[in-house]
Design a protein around this motif. Structure first.
Motif, short mmCIF file in Angstrom:
data_model
loop_
_atom_site.label_atom_id
_atom_site.label_comp_id
_atom_site.label_asym_id
_atom_site.label_seq_id
_atom_site.Cartn_x
_atom_site.Cartn_y
_atom_site.Cartn_z
N SER A 171 0.84 -1.20 0.00
CA SER A 171 0.00 0.00 0.00
C SER A 171 0.87 1.25 0.00
O SER A 171 0.51 2.25 -0.62
CB SER A 171 -0.93 0.00 1.21
OG SER A 171 -1.78 -1.11 1.13
N ARG A 174 1.99 1.71 -3.44
CA ARG A 174 0.90 2.22 -4.28
C ARG A 174 0.66 3.71 -4.05
O ARG A 174 0.38 4.45 -4.98
CB ARG A 174 -0.37 1.42 -4.01
CG ARG A 174 -1.45 1.80 -4.97
CD ARG A 174 -2.64 0.90 -4.93
NE ARG A 174 -3.70 1.55 -5.70
CZ ARG A 174 -4.90 1.08 -5.86
NH1 ARG A 174 -5.21 -0.07 -5.32
NH2 ARG A 174 -5.80 1.73 -6.55
N GLU A 175 0.78 4.13 -2.79
CA GLU A 175 0.59 5.55 -2.49
C GLU A 175 1.65 6.41 -3.16
O GLU A 175 1.41 7.55 -3.51
CB GLU A 175 0.63 5.79 -0.97
CG GLU A 175 -0.58 5.29 -0.23
CD GLU A 175 -1.87 5.97 -0.62
OE1 GLU A 175 -2.02 7.17 -0.37
OE2 GLU A 175 -2.75 5.29 -1.20
N ARG A 177 3.02 5.75 -6.01
CA ARG A 177 3.14 5.31 -7.41
C ARG A 177 3.38 6.46 -8.39
O ARG A 177 4.16 6.30 -9.34
CB ARG A 177 1.91 4.50 -7.82
CG ARG A 177 0.59 5.28 -7.82
CD ARG A 177 -0.59 4.35 -7.97
NE ARG A 177 -1.86 5.04 -8.02
CZ ARG A 177 -2.54 5.45 -6.95
NH1 ARG A 177 -2.02 5.28 -5.73
NH2 ARG A 177 -3.70 6.05 -7.08
N HIS A 178 2.74 7.60 -8.18
CA HIS A 178 2.92 8.69 -9.15
C HIS A 178 4.34 9.22 -9.10
O HIS A 178 4.95 9.53 -10.13
CB HIS A 178 1.92 9.82 -8.86
CG HIS A 178 0.50 9.40 -9.14
ND1 HIS A 178 -0.54 9.76 -8.35
CD2 HIS A 178 -0.01 8.63 -10.12
CE1 HIS A 178 -1.66 9.24 -8.83
NE2 HIS A 178 -1.36 8.55 -9.91
#
Lengths: 255, 225
Positions: A171, A174-175, A177-178
């Motif tokens: 997670s 994913r947080e 990811r940008h």
């Protein structure tokens, strides 16, 4: 001949300078138009360089991301002895000159080098080794920063929602990811624009290892301005696409 | 007889070497909501973090529904959830935010219905599920973070200043959702707040805190009546 006849008049100088400027502008615009025409006429040499660039950058970025994202994540996420020193070393490698990387890799993969038997010199995989070394510090450093800069409430939030060890890890990834994608795009920009490694390890061999940047260098040296412009336009188009994607992600991330 | 939700004994928590919480004895009942009141720095948030197993106490003991908690924190976090004072929305859609905890618990079926149910409980229509985190107002974000805790139907729900920076209407919706979670599913809400009129909506049971200590535990039996 009198002195007056030998000495050019000031008015005549201005005319000649203006005429030279008009010729230069004509030369530029002609080169530009020819360049455009080379792109749209699917000139084989131009598109061979584009294809080599895409294959090379694709291979080097695949390896870079495969190694760089997990290691960069661990560098930003975990605490371990020597982490600070490692971070400084990785950051220092961000500015490593391309010719130094080219030289070092050349020494390793040339026939007399320790990896000479692998026959990597003057091949796309050989060039990819050099470009991976160039791009890896960028991905490592920016991925580590992305993870370090995730919101301080993230860990507590995930724990209150019942995330366990792997859930926390994925997670967090994913947080970030940008920002990690930004790291990848920045590294991609670096590898597509470099000349030193491609020239030294690829040898600029026509139809094989000639990339956009090495072709531009060669064509400009030969005075083939239009081919250089055609390749330059394509490189700029790549760069604009990348920067467009970067700014879109930045805006989205800042929202 | 049902054991207390929490039994706290000689609990000490420190921050940067300074003792911020020292509770000799506190029993928190499992039969209804409890409010924790006190000034800033009275130790409410620290106590809540310890009760949510986010903070390891320096010393003392804590039992949850009669069971010792030490060494079982990861497992117990599945029975307790907490809405932080300054809640954080994950960078994903409302649906994914609310469904996160269910998926973390390995649940796969009926997630859509449960998400829609809790969104409705916090006063948001089902079409909010498709919105992204950056499309929400402050009050909507707060209600989505609350929904993501309510959907878990844990045994205890800790709410740290749930109405901070929230307007009256959103405050009312949050109070209704918290009361409904207790009445429908038996989720015991523990609420830390400065907002005494809002707390009156939720419970009359009060624990007063001052400088990291319990100064008074007042129990009334007519909450939610």
């Amino acid at each position: 001949m009198s002195n007056d006849e030998q000495r050019p008049s000031p008015g005549g100088n201005r005319v000649r300078r203006a005429s030279r400027e008009v010729n230069a502008l004509g030369y530029l615009s002609e080169g530009f138009l020819q360049g455009i025409s080379l792109i749209f006429s699917m000139n084989e040499e131009v598109w061979s360089a584009v294809s080599a660039t895409l294959r090379l950058s694709g291979l080097s970025m695949a390896v870079t991301l495969l190694i760089g994202v997990p290691l960069g994540f661990l560098l930003g996420y975990c605490s371990f002895p020597g982490r600070g020193v490692l971070r400084v070393v990785v950051d220092a490698l961000l500015s490593i000159p391309t010719v130094v990387v080219g030289l070092l890799v050349y020494a390793f993969i040339s026939n007399r080098g320790p990896l000479g038997s692998w026959q990597l010199l003057f091949t796309i995989p050989g060039m990819a080794v050099g470009q991976t070394i160039l791009a890896l510090p960028i991905v490592l450093s920016l991925t580590a920063s992305a993870v370090e800069n995730t919101d301080h409430r993230l860990r507590s939030t995930l724990l209150t929602l019942g995330a366990r060890r792997w859930g926390l890890l994925f997670s967090t990834l994913r947080e970030a990811r940008h920002q990690i994608l930004l790291a990848a795009l920045t590294a991609y920009g670096r590898v597509t624009a470099e000349v030193g490694v491609s020239m030294m390890l690829g040898g600029n061999i026509k139809w094989h290892t000639r990339t956009i940047t090495t072709a531009i260098t060669l064509e400009t040296g030969k005075g083939e301005f239009s081919a250089g412009i055609a390749l330059g336009i394509l490189l700029l188009a790549f760069s604009l696409l990348l920067n467009g994607a970067l700014s879109f992600l930045r805006r989205r991330d800042a929202a | 007889m049902t054991p207390p939700l929490y039994e706290v004994r000689d609990l000490v928590c420190s921050y940067q070497g300074k003792k911020v919480l020292g509770i000799e004895r506190l029993d928190i009942a499992a039969d209804g909501p409890t409010a924790f009141v006190g000034h800033n720095g009275s130790g409410k948030s620290t106590l809540f973090r310890a009760l949510a197993f986010l903070l390891k106490p320096e010393s003392g003991s804590l039992t949850f529904l009669g069971r010792p908690t030490e060494g079982h924190e990861e497992l117990l976090r599945r029975d307790v959830t907490m809405l932080l004072q300054d809640p954080y929305l994950l960078r994903r859609s409302v649906f994914e935010n609310v469904a996160y905890g269910l998926r973390a618990r390995g649940e796969r079926r009926g997630i859509e219905d449960r998400v829609a149910e809790v969104l409705e409980m916090v006063g948001l229509s089902a079409d909010f599920a498709g919105r992204e985190w950056y499309q929400l107002s402050g009050g909507e974000s707060r209600r989505v973070t609350l929904a993501s805790r309510l959907v878990l139907r844990t045994k205890a729900l800790l709410l740290d200043e749930p109405t901070a920076n929230v307007d009256e209407e959103n405050g009312f919706l949050i109070a209704e959702a918290v009361k409904n979670a207790w009445l429908r599913w038996g989720v015991v809400p523990l609420v830390a707040s400065h907002d005494l009129p809002w707390l009156d909506e939720v419970t009359d049971r009060r624990v007063h805190m001052k400088r990291g200590r319990i100064v008074e535990a007042e129990v009334e039996t007519d909450f939610l009546l």
